[in-house]
Motif scaffolding. Structure first.
Motif, short mmCIF file in Angstrom:
data_model
loop_
_atom_site.label_atom_id
_atom_site.label_comp_id
_atom_site.label_asym_id
_atom_site.label_seq_id
_atom_site.Cartn_x
_atom_site.Cartn_y
_atom_site.Cartn_z
N ALA A 10 -10.12 13.97 6.62
CA ALA A 10 -9.01 14.05 7.58
C ALA A 10 -8.43 15.46 7.69
N LYS A 11 -8.71 16.29 6.70
CA LYS A 11 -8.21 17.67 6.71
C LYS A 11 -9.10 18.62 7.50
N LEU A 12 -10.33 18.22 7.76
CA LEU A 12 -11.29 19.14 8.34
C LEU A 12 -10.92 19.66 9.73
N PRO A 13 -10.41 18.82 10.65
CA PRO A 13 -10.06 19.39 11.97
C PRO A 13 -9.09 20.56 11.88
N GLY A 14 -8.12 20.47 11.00
CA GLY A 14 -7.16 21.55 10.85
C GLY A 14 -7.72 22.78 10.18
N MET A 15 -8.89 22.66 9.57
CA MET A 15 -9.53 23.78 8.88
C MET A 15 -10.60 24.45 9.73
N MET A 16 -10.86 23.90 10.92
CA MET A 16 -11.89 24.47 11.77
C MET A 16 -11.49 25.88 12.22
N GLN A 17 -12.50 26.73 12.35
CA GLN A 17 -12.28 28.14 12.66
C GLN A 17 -12.37 28.45 14.15
N THR A 18 -12.96 27.55 14.93
CA THR A 18 -13.15 27.80 16.36
C THR A 18 -12.49 26.69 17.16
N ASP A 19 -12.12 27.01 18.40
CA ASP A 19 -11.50 26.00 19.27
C ASP A 19 -12.45 24.84 19.51
N GLY A 20 -13.73 25.16 19.74
CA GLY A 20 -14.71 24.11 19.96
C GLY A 20 -14.87 23.22 18.74
N GLY A 21 -14.84 23.84 17.57
CA GLY A 21 -14.94 23.06 16.33
C GLY A 21 -13.77 22.13 16.16
N ARG A 22 -12.57 22.61 16.47
CA ARG A 22 -11.38 21.75 16.35
C ARG A 22 -11.45 20.57 17.30
N ALA A 23 -11.89 20.81 18.53
CA ALA A 23 -11.96 19.73 19.52
C ALA A 23 -12.97 18.66 19.09
N LEU A 24 -14.15 19.08 18.70
CA LEU A 24 -15.17 18.13 18.28
C LEU A 24 -14.76 17.40 17.01
N ALA A 25 -14.15 18.12 16.08
CA ALA A 25 -13.73 17.50 14.82
C ALA A 25 -12.67 16.45 15.05
N GLY A 26 -11.74 16.71 15.96
CA GLY A 26 -10.71 15.73 16.26
C GLY A 26 -11.29 14.44 16.81
N GLU A 27 -12.26 14.58 17.69
CA GLU A 27 -12.91 13.39 18.27
C GLU A 27 -13.64 12.59 17.19
N ARG A 28 -14.33 13.28 16.32
CA ARG A 28 -15.13 12.58 15.31
C ARG A 28 -14.24 11.99 14.21
N LEU A 29 -13.14 12.65 13.88
CA LEU A 29 -12.24 12.08 12.88
C LEU A 29 -11.62 10.79 13.40
N ALA A 30 -11.33 10.74 14.68
CA ALA A 30 -10.73 9.53 15.26
C ALA A 30 -11.62 8.31 15.00
N ARG A 31 -12.92 8.51 15.03
CA ARG A 31 -13.84 7.39 14.76
C ARG A 31 -13.75 6.95 13.31
N LEU A 32 -13.58 7.90 12.39
CA LEU A 32 -13.45 7.54 10.98
C LEU A 32 -12.16 6.79 10.71
N LEU A 33 -11.08 7.22 11.34
CA LEU A 33 -9.80 6.55 11.14
C LEU A 33 -9.83 5.14 11.71
N ALA A 34 -10.51 4.98 12.84
CA ALA A 34 -10.65 3.63 13.40
C ALA A 34 -11.48 2.75 12.46
#
Length: 225
Positions: free
Chosen positions: A186-210
């Motif tokens: 759950a911490k990984l999206p906030g640790m991403m170094q690029t805007d694209g990485g943050r966007a993709l990480a947020g989408e993928r984390l949502a699936r894990l939380l669901a």
């Protein structure tokens, strides 16, 4: 086809073969860090490179394929040294293969900095892309499969039997695989170094939380709101 594209096409099979050889010939030494993982990391990196054409794609590709040349178990006391050891081995092998000498430092840094456990800041754009690309493979459906695979290898249980969501206890991902989502992933999206990485990480984390909530529901546990 431009020179950069030709370089990528020419080096990709050589890098893949080098990685497979280090893994024991067939690329399967750890199902969470196998040849398919390397291909997925490179695929993730290409998504990020599309947003950053100024990055050196050959450096990124080499680091993606060689970042796990030395792969130690999660509970190995020298785990934090694995990326530095991978970087040293990659530098040696790439120099022997005739890889552009002026790019060796950049590849070595990207490999060293990719590791979560090493905690080394990514100082170049290429290193940031490789770090994000690798961490993206820990999220989403594939990240979920890898999480349970690794937990099984380490002898962890699926989840706490009475409180799988950790609503009234401390998380412990050494004992319960499901806890790893909140402890680390759950911490990984906030640790991403690029805007694209943050966007993709947020989408993928949502699936894990669901998934966590679905797991709790099928376990007969109500979710506190």
């Amino acid at each position: 086809m431009n020179e950069a594209t030709t370089d990528l096409a020419g080096w990709r099979p050589r890098l893949a073969a080098l990685a497979a050889g280090a893994a024991g010939g067939d690329g399967v030494h750890d199902g969470a860090h196998d040849r398919a993982h390397l291909e997925r990391v490179w695929r993730n990196a290409q998504l990020l490179l599309a947003r950053h054409p100024e990055a050196d794609a050959l450096v990124v590709m080499a680091a993606c394929y060689l970042h796990d040349l030395v792969n130690l178990p999660k509970n190995d006391p020298e785990r934090a040294q694995a990326s530095a050891r991978s970087a040293r081995l990659a530098r040696h092998q790439l120099a022997w293969m005739g890889f552009p000498a002026e790019k060796l430092d950049a590849v070595a840094h990207a490999i060293t900095a990719h590791s979560f456990s090493a905690g080394i800041p990514a100082a170049s754009l290429e290193a940031k892309i490789v770090q994000d690309a690798d961490r993206l493979d820990g999220l989403g459906a594939i990240g979920l499969a890898r999480m349970f695979y690794i937990a099984g290898m380490m002898g962890s249980g699926l989840a706490h039997p009475d409180d799988p969501l950790g609503q009234a206890r401390d998380f412990d991902d050494q004992r319960y695989a499901l806890d790893h989502i909140m402890v680390k992933l759950a911490k990984l999206p906030g640790m991403m170094q690029t805007d694209g990485g943050r966007a993709l990480a947020g989408e993928r984390l949502a699936r894990l939380l669901a998934f966590r909530e679905e797991f709790a529901a099928e376990s007969g546990v109500s979710v506190a709101r």
